[in-house]
Design a protein around this motif. Structure first.
Motif, PDB file in Angstrom:
ATOM      1  N   PRO A 174      66.157  11.757 111.364  1.00 16.08           N
ATOM      2  CA  PRO A 174      67.235  12.485 110.384  1.00 16.08           C
ATOM      3  C   PRO A 174      68.097  11.348 110.018  1.00 16.08           C
ATOM      4  CG  PRO A 174      67.403  13.364 112.127  1.00 16.08           C
ATOM      5  CD  PRO A 174      65.978  12.478 112.718  1.00 16.08           C
ATOM      6  N   ALA A 175      68.815  10.297 110.413  1.00 15.57           N
ATOM      7  CA  ALA A 175      69.466   8.699 110.758  1.00 15.57           C
ATOM      8  C   ALA A 175      69.245   7.409 110.339  1.00 15.57           C
ATOM      9  CB  ALA A 175      70.366   9.084 111.894  1.00 15.57           C
ATOM     10  N   SER A 176      70.106   7.318 109.093  1.00 20.32           N
ATOM     11  CA  SER A 176      69.816   5.709 108.535  1.00 20.32           C
ATOM     12  C   SER A 176      70.637   4.865 109.431  1.00 20.32           C
ATOM     13  CB  SER A 176      70.228   5.310 107.390  1.00 20.32           C
ATOM     14  OG  SER A 176      71.400   5.503 107.180  1.00 20.32           O
ATOM     15  N   GLU A 177      70.507   3.831 109.698  1.00 23.54           N
ATOM     16  CA  GLU A 177      70.997   2.679 110.330  1.00 23.54           C
ATOM     17  C   GLU A 177      72.506   2.507 110.320  1.00 23.54           C
ATOM     18  OE1 GLU A 177      72.263   0.139 113.308  1.00 23.54           O
ATOM     19  OE2 GLU A 177      69.905   0.688 113.046  1.00 23.54           O
ATOM     20  N   ARG A 178      72.467   2.694 108.447  1.00 23.36           N
ATOM     21  CA  ARG A 178      74.372   2.716 108.526  1.00 23.36           C
ATOM     22  C   ARG A 178      75.348   4.317 108.917  1.00 23.36           C
ATOM     23  NH1 ARG A 178      76.031   3.174 102.498  1.00 23.36           N
ATOM     24  NH2 ARG A 178      78.709   3.071 102.600  1.00 23.36           N
ATOM     25  N   GLY A 179      74.128   5.102 109.001  1.00 22.47           N
ATOM     26  CA  GLY A 179      74.814   6.114 109.193  1.00 22.47           C
ATOM     27  C   GLY A 179      75.365   6.146 110.902  1.00 22.47           C
ATOM     28  N   LEU A 180      74.111   5.430 111.992  1.00 21.35           N
ATOM     29  CA  LEU A 180      74.249   5.452 113.121  1.00 21.35           C
ATOM     30  C   LEU A 180      75.600   4.817 113.133  1.00 21.35           C
ATOM     31  CD1 LEU A 180      71.064   4.881 114.387  1.00 21.35           C
ATOM     32  CD2 LEU A 180      72.494   7.198 115.281  1.00 21.35           C
ATOM     33  N   GLN A 181      75.063   3.449 112.300  1.00 14.19           N
ATOM     34  CA  GLN A 181      76.785   2.776 112.348  1.00 14.19           C
ATOM     35  C   GLN A 181      78.245   3.162 112.115  1.00 14.19           C
ATOM     36  OE1 GLN A 181      76.010  -0.574 110.218  1.00 14.19           O
ATOM     37  NE2 GLN A 181      74.584  -1.730 111.869  1.00 14.19           N
ATOM     38  N   ARG A 182      77.831   3.959 111.300  1.00 14.60           N
ATOM     39  CA  ARG A 182      78.903   4.809 111.033  1.00 14.60           C
ATOM     40  C   ARG A 182      79.927   5.736 112.170  1.00 14.60           C
ATOM     41  NH1 ARG A 182      77.765   6.674 106.661  1.00 14.60           N
ATOM     42  NH2 ARG A 182      77.442   8.264 106.928  1.00 14.60           N
ATOM     43  N   ALA A 183      78.698   6.069 112.208  1.00 13.35           N
ATOM     44  CA  ALA A 183      78.895   7.118 113.826  1.00 13.35           C
ATOM     45  C   ALA A 183      79.311   6.914 115.149  1.00 13.35           C
ATOM     46  CB  ALA A 183      77.778   8.424 114.533  1.00 13.35           C
ATOM     47  N   GLU A 184      78.763   5.489 115.327  1.00 14.82           N
ATOM     48  CA  GLU A 184      79.179   4.796 116.376  1.00 14.82           C
ATOM     49  C   GLU A 184      80.510   4.212 116.708  1.00 14.82           C
ATOM     50  OE1 GLU A 184      77.566   0.956 119.164  1.00 14.82           O
ATOM     51  OE2 GLU A 184      76.662   1.321 116.974  1.00 14.82           O
ATOM     52  N   ARG A 185      80.837   3.679 115.233  1.00  7.79           N
ATOM     53  CA  ARG A 185      82.305   3.413 115.432  1.00  7.79           C
ATOM     54  C   ARG A 185      83.323   4.314 115.053  1.00  7.79           C
ATOM     55  NH1 ARG A 185      80.451   0.851 111.042  1.00  7.79           N
ATOM     56  NH2 ARG A 185      81.607   2.280 109.464  1.00  7.79           N
ATOM     57  N   TRP A 186      82.773   5.436 114.950  1.00  3.68           N
ATOM     58  CA  TRP A 186      83.662   6.546 114.816  1.00  3.68           C
ATOM     59  C   TRP A 186      83.873   7.453 116.701  1.00  3.68           C
ATOM     60  CZ3 TRP A 186      82.237  11.968 117.390  1.00  3.68           C
ATOM     61  CH2 TRP A 186      83.806  12.671 117.091  1.00  3.68           C
ATOM     62  N   LYS A 231      82.958   5.099 119.101  1.00  5.26           N
ATOM     63  CA  LYS A 231      83.956   4.508 120.175  1.00  5.26           C
ATOM     64  C   LYS A 231      85.672   4.429 119.908  1.00  5.26           C
ATOM     65  CE  LYS A 231      81.115   0.714 120.424  1.00  5.26           C
ATOM     66  NZ  LYS A 231      79.844  -0.577 120.140  1.00  5.26           N
ATOM     67  N   ARG A 232      85.985   5.279 118.442  1.00  8.90           N
ATOM     68  CA  ARG A 232      87.156   4.924 118.217  1.00  8.90           C
ATOM     69  C   ARG A 232      88.176   6.721 119.144  1.00  8.90           C
ATOM     70  NH1 ARG A 232      87.578   6.997 112.878  1.00  8.90           N
ATOM     71  NH2 ARG A 232      87.115   5.257 112.508  1.00  8.90           N
ATOM     72  N   GLY A 233      86.912   7.418 119.340  1.00 11.68           N
ATOM     73  CA  GLY A 233      87.638   8.938 120.718  1.00 11.68           C
ATOM     74  C   GLY A 233      87.471   8.120 121.319  1.00 11.68           C
ATOM     75  N   GLY A 234      86.329   7.341 121.838  1.00 17.92           N
ATOM     76  CA  GLY A 234      86.051   6.665 123.642  1.00 17.92           C
ATOM     77  C   GLY A 234      84.666   7.809 124.120  1.00 17.92           C
ATOM     78  N   GLU A 235      84.800   7.235 125.271  1.00 24.83           N
ATOM     79  CA  GLU A 235      83.601   8.247 126.267  1.00 24.83           C
ATOM     80  C   GLU A 235      84.684  10.128 126.648  1.00 24.83           C
ATOM     81  OE1 GLU A 235      84.185   6.439 130.621  1.00 24.83           O
ATOM     82  OE2 GLU A 235      83.659   5.331 129.225  1.00 24.83           O
TER      83      GLU A 235
END
Length: 144
Positions: A68-80, A82-86
């Motif tokens: 269900p996800a594209s590379e671009r979608g995963l990159q966007r989610a990853e940035r979000w 990482k901003r919030g942190g673990e």
């Protein structure tokens, strides 16, 4: 108790489900709260760790029709993420939002032990709160 473990585990994965009603039912039947807490927390945490494992494989599945996800979608989610942190994994107990957070922990390769600690805190806290609420407000509704 095994049924609670299975329901809690499945409800923490990407499959729909809710362990709260089963927890309340067993609590009303007189099962010890500490055992209910341990079993529900263990099962639900393990289910979330399945999501973390799925996240570790997500990049390998990009481009497949069923994924269900594209590379671009995963990159966007990853940035979000990482901003919030673990510490965002403290929200792993939330319906709808919690599952993607645990998948993202896998995508960003959060070390297993740290993911486990955050998830245990999140899930254990939720079940402790549910059992406290049951003791406070559900007792009069239990029959038997």
């Amino acid at each position: 108790m095994l049924s609670l473990f299975i329901v809690a585990l499945l409800s923490a994965t990407l499959l729909p489900g809710g362990s709260e009603a089963w927890l309340a039912t067993l609590w009303c039947q007189g099962e010890p709260a500490i055992m209910l807490w341990i079993v529900a927390t263990s099962g639900n945490s393990l289910g979330s760790l399945v999501n973390v494992a799925l996240g570790r494989f997500a990049r390998e599945w990009i481009g497949r029709r069923w994924f269900p996800a594209s590379e671009r979608g995963l990159q966007r989610a990853e940035r979000w993420y990482k901003r919030g942190g673990e510490a965002t994994l403290l929200l792993a107990w939330l319906p709808i939002l919690g599952d993607p957070l645990t998948v993202m922990a896998g995508i960003v390769r959060l070390p297993w032990w740290r993911a486990t600690v955050w998830i245990l805190l999140s899930k254990g806290g939720r079940y402790a709160l549910l059992l406290w609420a049951a003791e406070r407000w559900l007792r009069p509704l239990c029959t038997g």
